[in-house]
Design an enzyme around this catalytic site. Structure first.
Site, short mmCIF file in Angstrom:
data_model
loop_
_atom_site.label_atom_id
_atom_site.label_comp_id
_atom_site.label_asym_id
_atom_site.label_seq_id
_atom_site.Cartn_x
_atom_site.Cartn_y
_atom_site.Cartn_z
N LYS A 1 5.75 15.47 -6.34
CA LYS A 1 5.35 16.74 -6.96
C LYS A 1 4.56 17.66 -6.01
O LYS A 1 4.63 18.87 -6.13
CB LYS A 1 4.51 16.47 -8.22
CG LYS A 1 5.33 15.94 -9.38
CD LYS A 1 4.49 15.81 -10.64
CE LYS A 1 5.28 15.22 -11.78
NZ LYS A 1 4.55 15.15 -13.04
N ASP B 1 5.07 20.90 -16.95
CA ASP B 1 4.34 19.86 -17.70
C ASP B 1 3.30 20.48 -18.64
O ASP B 1 3.27 20.20 -19.84
CB ASP B 1 3.59 18.92 -16.74
CG ASP B 1 4.49 17.80 -16.24
OD1 ASP B 1 5.52 17.53 -16.88
OD2 ASP B 1 4.14 17.21 -15.20
#
Ligand SMILES: NC(=O)c1ccc[n+]([C@@H]2O[C@H](COP(=O)([O-])OP(=O)(O)OC[C@H]3O[C@@H](n4cnc5c(N)ncnc54)[C@H](OP(=O)(O)O)[C@@H]3O)[C@@H](O)[C@H]2O)c1
Length: 285
Positions: free
Chosen positions: A73, A109
């Site tokens: 990420k 997210d």
């Protein structure tokens, strides 16, 4: 009229390692099928040493985009052309989108979590207690700040990481934020409107693990959310439901971040219920 045959599919994917247990393919491909899209979502194991090559490959093969999960990420950022605001604030990208010739890093997210939260309560001006200071907590903290939350209290086991997230939010956003040390069973302040578990406590295979929290301090007017998608009915979710709180489980966040990703890639607003049903089937809930 003769039907035109098309055997070419648009490709999306997730890059991660390990990645075999990541269920995203099931929910995203359910959406593709439901909406008649000739698209695929591949679950691809990418070693950190090959991430640059993998991104080059995605460009060469014309991927419409891809998700990044552990451990990519943060590492993916230098290989992208642009990074959107919230992903830049978080310093993490979980969704890459091809826009024209550019690969743009987004973070869905926190946005997925906010969609779930907004179905129950508008975080603007609210007092929020956030457990955790890892990637999920960071994503949620940044989106809460951008959504105008009143105050965020961060409780984390590791003091340094907790203070670091509090400092990041205080410096880069306008939110009121404090770090609260977490020793023993945490007592929820009576003025908290929303309580969020963004730690990994309760995740499979430790599905019965308990968040060290004094459940007596949860009040029925509070909204209680858990990021754990598997199993979705964590001990926290069960205890909060019993106390009469309105609860949000981790499947909601997972589905909603997937909805945003599919919309970014395809332009189609997918039906969340189809995606959730596909996940519930694999998790057997
Ligand atoms: N539903 C969704 O769509 C979604 C999306 C993203 C993530 N998640 C879930 O969110 C969870 C966290 O992911 P992440 O990326 O933030 O992981 P991470 O970066 O590794 O952070 C883990 C967090 O959990 C805390 N923690 C772990 N074990 C603990 C324990 N026994 N006691 C107290 N604190 C503990 C850590 O505290 P320390 O700093 O003290 O280590 C840290 O704050 C995972 O379970 C993941 O499945 C769900």
């Amino acid at each position: 009229m003769k039907k035109t045959l098309n055997f070419k599919q648009e490709i999306t994917a997730v890059f991660g390692k390990p990645v075999a247990e990541n269920p995203t393919q099931v929910m995203v491909e359910a959406a593709f099928r439901h909406h008649g899209l000739a698209w695929r979502y591949l679950t691809l194991e990418v070693d950190p040493s090959r991430l640059a090559d993998a991104v080059k490959g995605a460009r060469a093969l014309g991927f419409a985009g891809f998700n990044c999960t552990i451990p990519h990420k943060v590492a993916v950022i230098p290989f992208l052309d642009e990074v959107a605001e919230s992903a830049r604030l978080m310093g993490a990208v979980n969704c890459v989108v091809r826009r024209g010739k550019k690969l743009v890093g987004e973070n869905t997210d926190g946005k997925g979590f906010l969609t779930s939260l907004r179905e129950i309560i508008d975080p603007r001006g609210k007092s929020i207690l956030l457990f955790g200071a890892g990637g999920a907590a960071r994503a949620i903290g940044v989106e809460l700040a951008l959504a105008g939350a009143g105050k965020v209290t961060i409780a984390n086991r590791g003091k340094d990481r907790g203070r670091e997230l509090a400092a990041l939010l205080a410096e880069r956003t306008r939110i009121m934020v404090e770090y609260a040390p977490w020793e023993g069973r945490f007592k929820v302040p009576a003025d908290a409107d929303v309580v969020i578990n963004a730690t990994s406590i309760g995740l499979f295979p430790d599905g019965n693990a308990e968040l060290p929290l004094d459940m007596q301090t949860l009040l029925p007017r509070m909204v209680v959310a858990d990021v754990i998608p598997n199993p979705p009915r964590t001990r926290l979710v069960r205890a909060a439901s019993e106390k009469g709180c309105r609860v949000i489980d981790g499947l909601g966040m997972l589905v909603n971040q997937g909805v945003i990703g599919v919309k970014y890639w395809t332009g189609v607003d997918p039906d969340p219920s189809v995606m959730r049903a596909a996940l519930e089937k694999v998790f057997g809930s």
